[in-house]
Design a protein around this motif. Structure first.
Motif, PDB file in Angstrom:
ATOM      1  N   ASN A 178     -66.051  35.808 -26.229  1.00 18.23           N
ATOM      2  CA  ASN A 178     -65.916  34.498 -26.318  1.00 18.23           C
ATOM      3  C   ASN A 178     -66.890  33.935 -25.954  1.00 18.23           C
ATOM      4  OD1 ASN A 178     -63.046  34.894 -26.964  1.00 18.23           O
ATOM      5  ND2 ASN A 178     -62.333  33.493 -25.897  1.00 18.23           N
ATOM      6  N   ASP A 179     -68.204  33.310 -26.827  1.00 22.12           N
ATOM      7  CA  ASP A 179     -69.193  32.143 -26.316  1.00 22.12           C
ATOM      8  C   ASP A 179     -68.770  31.129 -26.704  1.00 22.12           C
ATOM      9  OD1 ASP A 179     -71.029  34.373 -26.570  1.00 22.12           O
ATOM     10  OD2 ASP A 179     -70.890  34.538 -28.955  1.00 22.12           O
ATOM     11  N   ILE A 180     -69.159  30.013 -26.030  1.00 23.76           N
ATOM     12  CA  ILE A 180     -69.300  28.853 -25.662  1.00 23.76           C
ATOM     13  C   ILE A 180     -69.519  27.901 -27.475  1.00 23.76           C
ATOM     14  CG2 ILE A 180     -69.870  26.664 -24.582  1.00 23.76           C
ATOM     15  CD1 ILE A 180     -70.203  27.656 -22.505  1.00 23.76           C
ATOM     16  N   GLY A 181     -71.014  28.690 -27.762  1.00 27.74           N
ATOM     17  CA  GLY A 181     -70.991  27.666 -29.086  1.00 27.74           C
ATOM     18  C   GLY A 181     -72.107  27.474 -28.618  1.00 27.74           C
ATOM     19  N   ASN A 182     -72.039  25.843 -29.611  1.00 27.65           N
ATOM     20  CA  ASN A 182     -72.751  24.235 -29.431  1.00 27.65           C
ATOM     21  C   ASN A 182     -74.022  25.503 -30.363  1.00 27.65           C
ATOM     22  OD1 ASN A 182     -71.079  22.759 -28.039  1.00 27.65           O
ATOM     23  ND2 ASN A 182     -71.222  24.083 -25.976  1.00 27.65           N
ATOM     24  N   ASP A 192     -87.616  25.864 -36.681  1.00 23.23           N
ATOM     25  CA  ASP A 192     -88.028  27.206 -36.498  1.00 23.23           C
ATOM     26  C   ASP A 192     -87.329  28.155 -37.849  1.00 23.23           C
ATOM     27  OD1 ASP A 192     -86.190  26.978 -34.888  1.00 23.23           O
ATOM     28  OD2 ASP A 192     -87.238  27.786 -33.421  1.00 23.23           O
ATOM     29  N   LYS A 193     -86.065  27.751 -38.519  1.00 23.41           N
ATOM     30  CA  LYS A 193     -85.337  28.602 -39.067  1.00 23.41           C
ATOM     31  C   LYS A 193     -84.864  29.817 -37.980  1.00 23.41           C
ATOM     32  CE  LYS A 193     -87.282  26.658 -42.195  1.00 23.41           C
ATOM     33  NZ  LYS A 193     -86.351  25.919 -43.010  1.00 23.41           N
ATOM     34  N   GLN A 194     -84.230  29.823 -36.436  1.00 17.97           N
ATOM     35  CA  GLN A 194     -83.994  30.086 -35.980  1.00 17.97           C
ATOM     36  C   GLN A 194     -82.405  29.814 -35.896  1.00 17.97           C
ATOM     37  OE1 GLN A 194     -85.151  33.222 -34.845  1.00 17.97           O
ATOM     38  NE2 GLN A 194     -86.090  33.319 -35.840  1.00 17.97           N
ATOM     39  N   ILE A 195     -81.359  30.332 -34.970  1.00 13.83           N
ATOM     40  CA  ILE A 195     -79.958  29.475 -34.521  1.00 13.83           C
ATOM     41  C   ILE A 195     -80.107  30.095 -33.418  1.00 13.83           C
ATOM     42  CG2 ILE A 195     -77.489  29.591 -34.796  1.00 13.83           C
ATOM     43  CD1 ILE A 195     -77.923  31.042 -37.835  1.00 13.83           C
ATOM     44  N   TYR A 196     -79.536  28.769 -32.623  1.00 12.14           N
ATOM     45  CA  TYR A 196     -79.688  28.811 -30.960  1.00 12.14           C
ATOM     46  C   TYR A 196     -77.936  28.488 -31.063  1.00 12.14           C
ATOM     47  CZ  TYR A 196     -84.527  28.915 -31.123  1.00 12.14           C
ATOM     48  OH  TYR A 196     -85.908  28.930 -31.052  1.00 12.14           O
ATOM     49  N   PHE A 197     -77.956  29.340 -29.274  1.00 16.49           N
ATOM     50  CA  PHE A 197     -75.620  28.652 -29.657  1.00 16.49           C
ATOM     51  C   PHE A 197     -76.388  29.158 -27.812  1.00 16.49           C
ATOM     52  CE2 PHE A 197     -76.308  33.285 -31.387  1.00 16.49           C
ATOM     53  CZ  PHE A 197     -75.515  33.757 -29.960  1.00 16.49           C
ATOM     54  N   SER A 198     -75.195  28.894 -27.360  1.00 17.13           N
ATOM     55  CA  SER A 198     -74.669  29.140 -25.820  1.00 17.13           C
ATOM     56  C   SER A 198     -73.668  30.187 -25.826  1.00 17.13           C
ATOM     57  CB  SER A 198     -74.358  27.863 -25.396  1.00 17.13           C
ATOM     58  OG  SER A 198     -73.216  28.591 -24.238  1.00 17.13           O
ATOM     59  N   LYS A 199     -74.302  31.448 -25.531  1.00 15.68           N
ATOM     60  CA  LYS A 199     -74.083  32.994 -25.315  1.00 15.68           C
ATOM     61  C   LYS A 199     -73.406  33.661 -24.234  1.00 15.68           C
ATOM     62  CE  LYS A 199     -75.516  37.884 -26.567  1.00 15.68           C
ATOM     63  NZ  LYS A 199     -73.257  38.326 -27.481  1.00 15.68           N
TER      64      LYS A 199
END
Length: 355
Positions: free
Chosen positions: A269-273, A279-286
Motif C-alpha cells: 500500500n503506497d501512500i501516493g500523493n 518533466d514528463k515523470q510521475i512522482y509519488f510516495s512509495k
C-alpha cells in the motif's frame, strides 16, 4: 479520573511516536535557497525573480527586482497558499483568516486569482483544492458545504460550470479533478455504496458516464494528466490485502477503459500523493518494506514510457512532496528539501537555511 485519562492519552501519543519511522537527519538532499525566511514564502519562481510571501501581520506581498507590493490585506496570522501551473500565466491564492483557531479540512478558503508575476488580485469565490487547467484558462475548486465542484473560465468570467457529487457518505472526501480539453472533465467521486469511482463529464453533451470503478472501497484513487494521457492511480487501504497500481489511458480512449495500460504495480500500500510533473515523470510516495514490521516511505519517480521506477529521496519517511514550477520539494523538519530541479543562484549569496 481526569489525570488517568490524560496519562493514557499521553502514553498513546508516545507509543505512536515511537512506532513512526524516524526521518533520516543525514539526508543528502539540498535545502532550498532563499533570500528571506522560507517559512514566510508562499511561492517563488524558478529563477527567483518573483516571490510571494506573507507577514505575521496578515498581509501577502509580491517582491520583484527589490520592489515590494501588497497583494492582499488580512488580519494577524492570516494564512495563505499560492499555487500555479507549468503554463505560468495565472496564480491562485487561498486565504484563511482563522487558520490558527479553527482547524478543519472542510473550512473554505477565500480564493483570489492574479496574473503570474503581478500583484493585482481578483476574488473568485470560496472553496478548497483549487486547480488551474488548460493553459490557465480554467480554474476549478471544491465547495465542501454544497459538495460540488465549481469551474470558472478565466478568460470569460461569465462562463461557469457546476458538478454536484454523488457522495453522501464520506464528509471529508475531496475530489480529484482534471480538465484535459475544453469538452472533457474527469473527477473522482464516491457512489452510494461507499466505493470510489472515476466519472467523465462531456461538457457539450452535458452527459455523465462512469469511467472506472474498483471492486472495493478499501482504496484511494488519484488523477493527473500527462502527455495526452489520463493517469489513474489506485493506492490500497486494506492492510491485509495490500496493492497499488498506476494506469494511463489515452485521452482518445475515454469510452474504453479496457485500453488503459498498467505502468506500475506493487503488492504494498503506497501512500501516493501523485504528481504528474512538467518533466514528463510521475512522482509519488512509495512504500518500501524493510522487514516484517518496518517499512520506509520514499518519493519515487516513474517513467510512464519505460515503466522504470527510481527511489529519489533518502528520508526513510517521505509521505508527500509538492511541485513548484520546475521543482519538486519535500517539507522536512521545518526546512524544504529540493528533490527535483535546480537551486536558485543569487548573485549576492544571501540565503536562508543551510548552505
Amino acid at each position: 479520573m481526569v489525570l488517568e485519562k490524560n496519562n493514557n492519552l499521553f502514553l498513546i501519543f508516545i507509543i505512536s511516536f515511537l512506532l513512526t519511522p524516524a526521518a533520516d537527519a543525514n539526508s543528502k538532499l539540498p535545502v532550498i535557497k532563499t533570500k528571506q525566511n522560507i517559512a514566510n514564502i508562499r511561492y517563488i519562481s524558478s529563477d527567483g525573480k518573483y516571490t510571494y510571501y506573507q507577514r505575521r501581520t496578515g498581509e501577502l506581498y509580491f517582491s520583484s527586482n527589490y520592489e515590494v507590493k501588497e497583494v492582499l490585506k488580512g488580519i494577524e496570522y492570516n494564512h495563505y497558499l499560492v499555487i500555479g501551473s507549468e503554463s505560468k500565466k495565472k496564480l491562485i491564492i487561498s486565504s484563511w483568516s482563522n487558520f490558527q483557531k479553527f482547524l478543519s479540512m472542510r473550512e473554505p478558503a477565500t480564493l483570489h486569482i492574479v496574473d503570474y508575476g503581478t500583484h493585482l488580485s481578483q476574488k473568485i469565490g470560496n472553496g478548497i483544492s483549487p486547480r488551474l487547467h488548460l493553459n490557465d484558462e480554467w480554474l476549478s475548486f471544491f465547495d465542501p458545504k454544497t459538495k460540488s465542484i465549481l469551474f470558472q473560465n478565466l478568460i470569460h468570467y461569465e462562463i461557469k460550470l457546476n458538478i454536484n457529487l454523488s457522495n453522501t457518505i464520506n464528509h471529508y472526501f475531496i475530489p480529484e479533478v482534471i480538465m484535459p480539453n475544453k469538452t472533457t472533465i474527469i473527477y473522482t467521486d464516491i457512489d452510494k455504496n461507499g466505493i470510489p469511482i472515476v466519472s467523465h463529464f462531456n461538457i457539450p453533451d452535458q452527459k455523465f458516464s462512469l469511467l472506472y470503478k474498483p471492486e472495493t472501497h478499501q482504496t484511494k484513487i488519484e488523477l493527473c494528466f500527462l502527455n495526452d494521457h489520463v493517469v489513474i492511480a489506485e493506492f490500497g487501504l486494506d492492510t491485509l490485502n495490500e496493492y497499488s497500481s498506476i494506469k494511463r489511458l489515452a485521452i482518445t480512449q475515454l469510452e474504453n477503459y479496457a485500453q488503459a495500460v498498467n505502468i506500475y504495480e506493487s503488492k504494498l500500500n503506497d501512500i501516493g500523493n501523485m504528481i504528474c510533473h512538467m518533466d514528463k515523470q510521475i512522482y509519488f510516495s512509495k512504500k518500501i518494506k524493510k522487514n516484517a514490521t518496518i517499512s520506509n516511505y520514499e518519493i519515487a519517480s516513474l517513467n510512464p514510457d519505460s515503466k522504470e521506477v527510481k527511489i529519489i529521496s533518502d528520508l526513510k519517511y517521505a509521505p508527500q512532496a509538492f511541485p513548484m514550477e520546475d521543482k519538486i520539494i519535500i517539507p522536512h523538519r521545518g526546512e524544504f528539501l529540493l528533490l527535483v530541479g535546480k537551486n536558485i543562484e543569487y548573485n549576492d549569496h544571501i540565503f536562508g537555511g543551510k548552505q
